[in-house]
Design a protein around this motif. Structure first.
Motif, PDB file in Angstrom:
ATOM      1  N   GLN A 118      45.755  32.397  44.692  1.00 50.90           N
ATOM      2  CA  GLN A 118      44.973  31.897  43.566  1.00 50.90           C
ATOM      3  C   GLN A 118      44.993  32.879  42.396  1.00 50.90           C
ATOM      4  O   GLN A 118      44.985  32.479  41.231  1.00 50.90           O
ATOM      5  CB  GLN A 118      43.535  31.628  44.006  1.00 50.90           C
ATOM      6  CG  GLN A 118      43.375  30.427  44.919  1.00 50.90           C
ATOM      7  CD  GLN A 118      43.712  29.132  44.208  1.00 50.90           C
ATOM      8  OE1 GLN A 118      42.991  28.680  43.330  1.00 50.90           O
ATOM      9  NE2 GLN A 118      44.838  28.529  44.583  1.00 50.90           N
ATOM     10  N   GLU A 119      45.029  34.167  42.705  1.00 48.02           N
ATOM     11  CA  GLU A 119      45.122  35.169  41.646  1.00 48.02           C
ATOM     12  C   GLU A 119      46.479  35.079  40.952  1.00 48.02           C
ATOM     13  O   GLU A 119      46.573  35.207  39.724  1.00 48.02           O
ATOM     14  CB  GLU A 119      44.902  36.563  42.232  1.00 48.02           C
ATOM     15  CG  GLU A 119      44.596  37.623  41.195  1.00 48.02           C
ATOM     16  CD  GLU A 119      44.213  38.959  41.814  1.00 48.02           C
ATOM     17  OE1 GLU A 119      43.142  39.492  41.481  1.00 48.02           O
ATOM     18  OE2 GLU A 119      45.001  39.474  42.639  1.00 48.02           O
ATOM     19  N   GLN A 120      47.529  34.845  41.731  1.00 49.37           N
ATOM     20  CA  GLN A 120      48.861  34.691  41.154  1.00 49.37           C
ATOM     21  C   GLN A 120      48.936  33.475  40.236  1.00 49.37           C
ATOM     22  O   GLN A 120      49.683  33.468  39.254  1.00 49.37           O
ATOM     23  CB  GLN A 120      49.896  34.552  42.277  1.00 49.37           C
ATOM     24  CG  GLN A 120      50.158  35.838  43.044  1.00 49.37           C
ATOM     25  CD  GLN A 120      50.879  36.872  42.196  1.00 49.37           C
ATOM     26  OE1 GLN A 120      52.025  36.682  41.807  1.00 49.37           O
ATOM     27  NE2 GLN A 120      50.200  37.971  41.893  1.00 49.37           N
ATOM     28  N   SER A 121      48.151  32.447  40.557  1.00 48.18           N
ATOM     29  CA  SER A 121      48.129  31.224  39.740  1.00 48.18           C
ATOM     30  C   SER A 121      47.108  31.300  38.614  1.00 48.18           C
ATOM     31  O   SER A 121      46.864  30.292  37.932  1.00 48.18           O
ATOM     32  CB  SER A 121      47.814  30.016  40.633  1.00 48.18           C
ATOM     33  OG  SER A 121      48.765  29.886  41.665  1.00 48.18           O
ATOM     34  N   THR A 122      46.494  32.472  38.444  1.00 46.90           N
ATOM     35  CA  THR A 122      45.452  32.737  37.435  1.00 46.90           C
ATOM     36  C   THR A 122      44.218  31.854  37.622  1.00 46.90           C
ATOM     37  O   THR A 122      43.465  31.611  36.674  1.00 46.90           O
ATOM     38  CB  THR A 122      45.991  32.590  35.989  1.00 46.90           C
ATOM     39  OG1 THR A 122      46.309  31.223  35.723  1.00 46.90           O
ATOM     40  CG2 THR A 122      47.216  33.469  35.774  1.00 46.90           C
ATOM     41  N   ASN A 123      44.005  31.374  38.837  1.00 46.17           N
ATOM     42  CA  ASN A 123      42.791  30.608  39.132  1.00 46.17           C
ATOM     43  C   ASN A 123      41.642  31.508  39.572  1.00 46.17           C
ATOM     44  O   ASN A 123      40.497  31.065  39.630  1.00 46.17           O
ATOM     45  CB  ASN A 123      43.067  29.578  40.235  1.00 46.17           C
ATOM     46  CG  ASN A 123      44.034  28.508  39.790  1.00 46.17           C
ATOM     47  OD1 ASN A 123      44.026  28.106  38.628  1.00 46.17           O
ATOM     48  ND2 ASN A 123      44.885  28.054  40.700  1.00 46.17           N
ATOM     49  N   VAL A 124      41.971  32.760  39.913  1.00 43.32           N
ATOM     50  CA  VAL A 124      40.964  33.730  40.330  1.00 43.32           C
ATOM     51  C   VAL A 124      40.953  34.890  39.354  1.00 43.32           C
ATOM     52  O   VAL A 124      42.011  35.396  38.962  1.00 43.32           O
ATOM     53  CB  VAL A 124      41.241  34.240  41.764  1.00 43.32           C
ATOM     54  CG1 VAL A 124      40.590  35.592  41.996  1.00 43.32           C
ATOM     55  CG2 VAL A 124      40.718  33.249  42.792  1.00 43.32           C
ATOM     56  N   ASN A 125      39.747  35.309  38.968  1.00 41.05           N
ATOM     57  CA  ASN A 125      39.561  36.468  38.096  1.00 41.05           C
ATOM     58  C   ASN A 125      38.698  37.489  38.829  1.00 41.05           C
ATOM     59  O   ASN A 125      37.504  37.285  39.033  1.00 41.05           O
ATOM     60  CB  ASN A 125      38.898  36.055  36.781  1.00 41.05           C
ATOM     61  CG  ASN A 125      38.663  37.249  35.859  1.00 41.05           C
ATOM     62  OD1 ASN A 125      39.325  38.275  35.978  1.00 41.05           O
ATOM     63  ND2 ASN A 125      37.712  37.116  34.946  1.00 41.05           N
ATOM     64  N   TYR A 126      39.309  38.577  39.240  1.00 47.24           N
ATOM     65  CA  TYR A 126      38.643  39.641  39.995  1.00 47.24           C
ATOM     66  C   TYR A 126      37.701  40.427  39.089  1.00 47.24           C
ATOM     67  O   TYR A 126      38.092  40.889  38.019  1.00 47.24           O
ATOM     68  CB  TYR A 126      39.726  40.551  40.582  1.00 47.24           C
ATOM     69  CG  TYR A 126      39.250  41.820  41.243  1.00 47.24           C
ATOM     70  CD1 TYR A 126      38.431  41.792  42.365  1.00 47.24           C
ATOM     71  CD2 TYR A 126      39.671  43.066  40.763  1.00 47.24           C
ATOM     72  CE1 TYR A 126      38.035  42.966  42.988  1.00 47.24           C
ATOM     73  CE2 TYR A 126      39.284  44.246  41.382  1.00 47.24           C
ATOM     74  CZ  TYR A 126      38.461  44.194  42.490  1.00 47.24           C
ATOM     75  OH  TYR A 126      38.072  45.358  43.104  1.00 47.24           O
ATOM     76  N   HIS A 127      36.429  40.586  39.524  1.00 52.78           N
ATOM     77  CA  HIS A 127      35.423  41.298  38.734  1.00 52.78           C
ATOM     78  C   HIS A 127      35.181  42.728  39.205  1.00 52.78           C
ATOM     79  O   HIS A 127      34.622  43.527  38.458  1.00 52.78           O
ATOM     80  CB  HIS A 127      34.089  40.547  38.783  1.00 52.78           C
ATOM     81  CG  HIS A 127      34.042  39.350  37.902  1.00 52.78           C
ATOM     82  ND1 HIS A 127      32.874  38.690  37.597  1.00 52.78           N
ATOM     83  CD2 HIS A 127      35.027  38.670  37.251  1.00 52.78           C
ATOM     84  CE1 HIS A 127      33.131  37.660  36.804  1.00 52.78           C
ATOM     85  NE2 HIS A 127      34.435  37.622  36.588  1.00 52.78           N
ATOM     86  N   GLY A 128      35.525  43.030  40.450  1.00 56.46           N
ATOM     87  CA  GLY A 128      35.266  44.370  40.971  1.00 56.46           C
ATOM     88  C   GLY A 128      34.772  44.316  42.402  1.00 56.46           C
ATOM     89  O   GLY A 128      34.576  43.245  42.975  1.00 56.46           O
ATOM     90  N   TRP A 129      34.555  45.482  42.975  1.00 50.37           N
ATOM     91  CA  TRP A 129      34.194  45.580  44.390  1.00 50.37           C
ATOM     92  C   TRP A 129      32.773  46.114  44.565  1.00 50.37           C
ATOM     93  O   TRP A 129      32.218  46.773  43.693  1.00 50.37           O
ATOM     94  CB  TRP A 129      35.177  46.497  45.123  1.00 50.37           C
ATOM     95  CG  TRP A 129      35.325  47.862  44.500  1.00 50.37           C
ATOM     96  CD1 TRP A 129      36.178  48.223  43.490  1.00 50.37           C
ATOM     97  CD2 TRP A 129      34.571  49.037  44.819  1.00 50.37           C
ATOM     98  NE1 TRP A 129      36.011  49.545  43.161  1.00 50.37           N
ATOM     99  CE2 TRP A 129      35.033  50.079  43.967  1.00 50.37           C
ATOM    100  CE3 TRP A 129      33.572  49.317  45.737  1.00 50.37           C
ATOM    101  CZ2 TRP A 129      34.508  51.365  44.012  1.00 50.37           C
ATOM    102  CZ3 TRP A 129      33.047  50.601  45.790  1.00 50.37           C
ATOM    103  CH2 TRP A 129      33.518  51.610  44.932  1.00 50.37           C
ATOM    104  N   PHE A 130      32.196  45.803  45.728  1.00 53.61           N
ATOM    105  CA  PHE A 130      30.907  46.370  46.130  1.00 53.61           C
ATOM    106  C   PHE A 130      31.119  47.451  47.189  1.00 53.61           C
ATOM    107  O   PHE A 130      30.598  48.544  47.090  1.00 53.61           O
ATOM    108  CB  PHE A 130      29.980  45.281  46.681  1.00 53.61           C
ATOM    109  CG  PHE A 130      29.528  44.295  45.642  1.00 53.61           C
ATOM    110  CD1 PHE A 130      28.664  44.675  44.636  1.00 53.61           C
ATOM    111  CD2 PHE A 130      29.972  42.982  45.669  1.00 53.61           C
ATOM    112  CE1 PHE A 130      28.239  43.770  43.676  1.00 53.61           C
ATOM    113  CE2 PHE A 130      29.559  42.067  44.720  1.00 53.61           C
ATOM    114  CZ  PHE A 130      28.692  42.461  43.717  1.00 53.61           C
ATOM    115  N   THR A 131      31.870  47.109  48.236  1.00 50.76           N
ATOM    116  CA  THR A 131      32.266  48.087  49.248  1.00 50.76           C
ATOM    117  C   THR A 131      33.725  47.846  49.577  1.00 50.76           C
ATOM    118  O   THR A 131      34.231  46.729  49.437  1.00 50.76           O
ATOM    119  CB  THR A 131      31.431  47.975  50.539  1.00 50.76           C
ATOM    120  OG1 THR A 131      31.633  46.684  51.118  1.00 50.76           O
ATOM    121  CG2 THR A 131      29.951  48.183  50.258  1.00 50.76           C
ATOM    122  N   LYS A 132      34.396  48.893  50.039  1.00 49.39           N
ATOM    123  CA  LYS A 132      35.802  48.736  50.398  1.00 49.39           C
ATOM    124  C   LYS A 132      36.188  49.782  51.429  1.00 49.39           C
ATOM    125  O   LYS A 132      35.704  50.907  51.414  1.00 49.39           O
ATOM    126  CB  LYS A 132      36.704  48.868  49.173  1.00 49.39           C
ATOM    127  CG  LYS A 132      36.567  50.177  48.402  1.00 49.39           C
ATOM    128  CD  LYS A 132      37.433  50.172  47.148  1.00 49.39           C
ATOM    129  CE  LYS A 132      37.183  51.392  46.274  1.00 49.39           C
ATOM    130  NZ  LYS A 132      37.579  52.662  46.893  1.00 49.39           N
TER     131      LYS A 132
END
Length: 568
Positions: A197-211
């Protein structure tokens, strides 16, 4: 509307003739952990073929703040998606085009054929073969391959209704994602779907809480017009690994732990019973004890002993629910003042807990109806049987290990009247049971009634911050759960509900502690850190904020309110 489901001729015979229900059952978690850890070295992880760009932490308060301008996935080697299980899952995902949980689905012959191909591909992997062997050994799955395939179909792909529309399934929940009518992403727990979905620009990542770098992430993102305020998934693991691990966890209890590359990973896998069949509700993975909001606060800097106290009390609280004793369905996020969650909040409580004195004595006070909820009605005098019942639970709570630690903390703080427990208890009794007015001079309230039993003021619920009280009222059909504002695992939540004709617009309580623990920590906070969100600490690695106030009353000083929250 009932959906038309069209099967291929082979697949319909397969599902109808071979399905034999295997009930989920709780397996010793050390055994489950061993089984999950045995799958890890079999997984064909793609760590060396992925470049991730985590960037900044997400905003826990304002979704409009996009703190990470670039995609999460910088690149993935093209060979990855050519693997058999990756091809199978991507071919299957194309059929999941209606993420709305209130949208009906029509399953076609080609869709079912794709499911069949996916299951065949997954079952043929070494990861699933090992998982299947474990499930057989614990009588959780059949030994016949076709029957096992049928079990997996029902568990993961059987369509069911979360509200009224038959349009959900375990696979959609976990691997494709689901949304609701308020534009929230309510479930989305797979990196492959996120990446495509990110590759199709349908998802916009805002950042992380934990990783846990390259292993797991809890993050925020926009999915088209939908808001994923906080979702979690594994990273760089294969489809067969996630499908196998979640299947084991869902059938063996629902709360599991494993280790990937030295990182502890917790899996939450819940199921539902639909028409006598067990189906996946949701599955997700957390790292390091679970996600924490970006606004996590540390314990009160002026009182480092408070965190030490809480850690000791948590360890000493042997009466709190253990894994599997309580199951909560948080439902959907609050939308105005309407019921958006058709099911009760508590889906299971092991009532053997209530044989323990801290519960039994408290429940006795509830069953005796010692208080009148309406704050404008004067309470009966504190005497006779009423005082006797309350004195019993008061003595039980103050004899608990949690309270013993709390009292020693107050002694170290040199709080007045703490030279001995006998000297402190009269003050403590008045603090909780002294009466005062919340309505034009009528002596109709006390800290105990407000916090534990709950009150009615106007057309709203005032107080009520005890999970046992809530559960018993919900079980009796007197509480209707509307939905949540926020929650942390099965530990604590903030939500909305009605009690008879009265509305609790926003309230909450701990859901994984004993009432003696609650009584003890709320006492400490009211006496040492009163005020809005003034008592801050971490509980089981989650940030907690307790608001408490005291007021003058006929007995001197009384608790006005005291309650925990998972958000400041």
């Amino acid at each position: 509307m009932m959906k038309l489901v069209i099967f291929s001729s082979i697949f319909i015979i397969f599902v109808n003739s071979l399905y034999v229900p295997y009930a989920k059952k709780r397996i010793d978690q050390s055994v489950v952990t061993q089984a999950l850890n045995a799958l890890v070295p079999l997984d064909q992880r793609i760590d060396a073929k992925v470049t991730l760009n985590y960037q900044n932490m997400a905003s826990g308060k304002d979704f409009s703040h996009d703190n990470s301008p670039y995609p999460l996935f910088t690149s993935i080697d093209a060979s990855v998606m050519q693997g058999p299980t990756y091809k199978a899952i991507n071919n299957l995902l194309q059929y999941y085009t209606k993420p709305d949980i209130d949208a009906s689905e029509t399953m076609t012959e080609s869709w079912n054929s794709s499911i069949s191909d996916f299951l065949d591909t997954i079952i043929s992997t070494q990861v699933m073969q090992n998982a299947w062997q474990f499930l057989q050994q614990n009588s959780l799955s059949p030994t016949d391959k076709d029957a096992f395939k049928s079990q997996l179909y029902t568990l993961w792909f059987q369509l069911y209704a979360r509200n009224t529309a038959i349009g959900s399934s375990g696979f959609e929940s976990v691997f494709s994602g689901e949304t609701n009518s308020t534009n929230d992403v309510v479930r989305f727990n797979n990196w492959i779907k996120f990446y495509t979905q990110e590759q199709s620009t349908n998802v916009n990542y805002h950042g992380w809480f934990t990783k846990a770098n390259g292993i797991q992430i809890t993050l925020q993102f926009a999915w088209n017009d939908y808001h994923a305020m906080k979702q979690s998934f594994l990273l760089n693991s294969s489809p067969e690994f996630e499908f196998s691990a979640y299947t084991i966890c869902a059938l063996s209890g629902g709360d599991c732990t494993m280790s990937i590359n030295g990182q502890s990973i917790e899996i939450a896998a819940s199921t539902l019973s639909k028409n006598g069949q067990t189906v996946i509700d949701e599955c997700y993975a957390l790292s390091g004890g679970g996600p924490a909001p970006a606004t996590t606060k540390k314990p009160n800097k002026n009182d480092p002993e408070l965190q030490t106290l809480v850690d000791q009390m948590w360890a000493a609280d042997k009466d709190r629910p253990q894994t599997g004793d309580i199951k909560i369905n948080w439902g959907n996020k609050v939308n105005g003042k309407t019921d958006v969650s058709p099911d009760p909040m508590f889906t299971h409580v092991n009532e053997d807990l209530y044989k323990k004195p801290v519960y039994a004595d408290l429940i006795t006070t509830y069953n005796q109806n010692l208080f009148t909820p309406q704050v404008c009605t004067a309470e009966s005098p504190m005497s006779g049987f009423k005082k006797s019942y309350l004195q019993t639970v008061f003595n039980t709570f103050t004899s608990s290990p949690a309270f013993d630690l709390a009292f020693k903390y107050l002694q170290n703080k040199k709080y007045p009247n703490t030279s001995s427990l006998d000297a402190f208890k009269p003050f403590l009794w008045n603090l909780w049971f002294g009466t005062y007015s919340r309505c034009s001079g009528t002596m109709g309230s006390s800290g105990w009634e407000h916090v534990f039993s709950g009150e009615w003021k106007g057309d709203e619920i005032d107080g009520q911050h005890d999970w046992t009280r809530y559960y018993l009222l919900e079980k009796a059909g007197k509480i209707n759960y509307y939905g949540y504002y926020s929650y942390d695992s099965q530990l604590i939540g903030t939500f909305q509900y009605t009690w008879e004709k009265y509305l609790k617009p926003k309230g909450g309580f701990f859901t994984a502690t004993s009432p003696a623990f609650d009584f003890s920590i709320l006492t400490v906070c009211a006496l040492e850190h009163s005020g809005a969100n003034a008592c801050q600490f971490n509980l089981d690695n989650y940030p907690i904020y307790i608001t408490s106030y005291t007021q003058k009353c006929d007995a001197g000083t009384c608790i006005s309110t005291a309650y925990p929250s998972d958000e400041p």
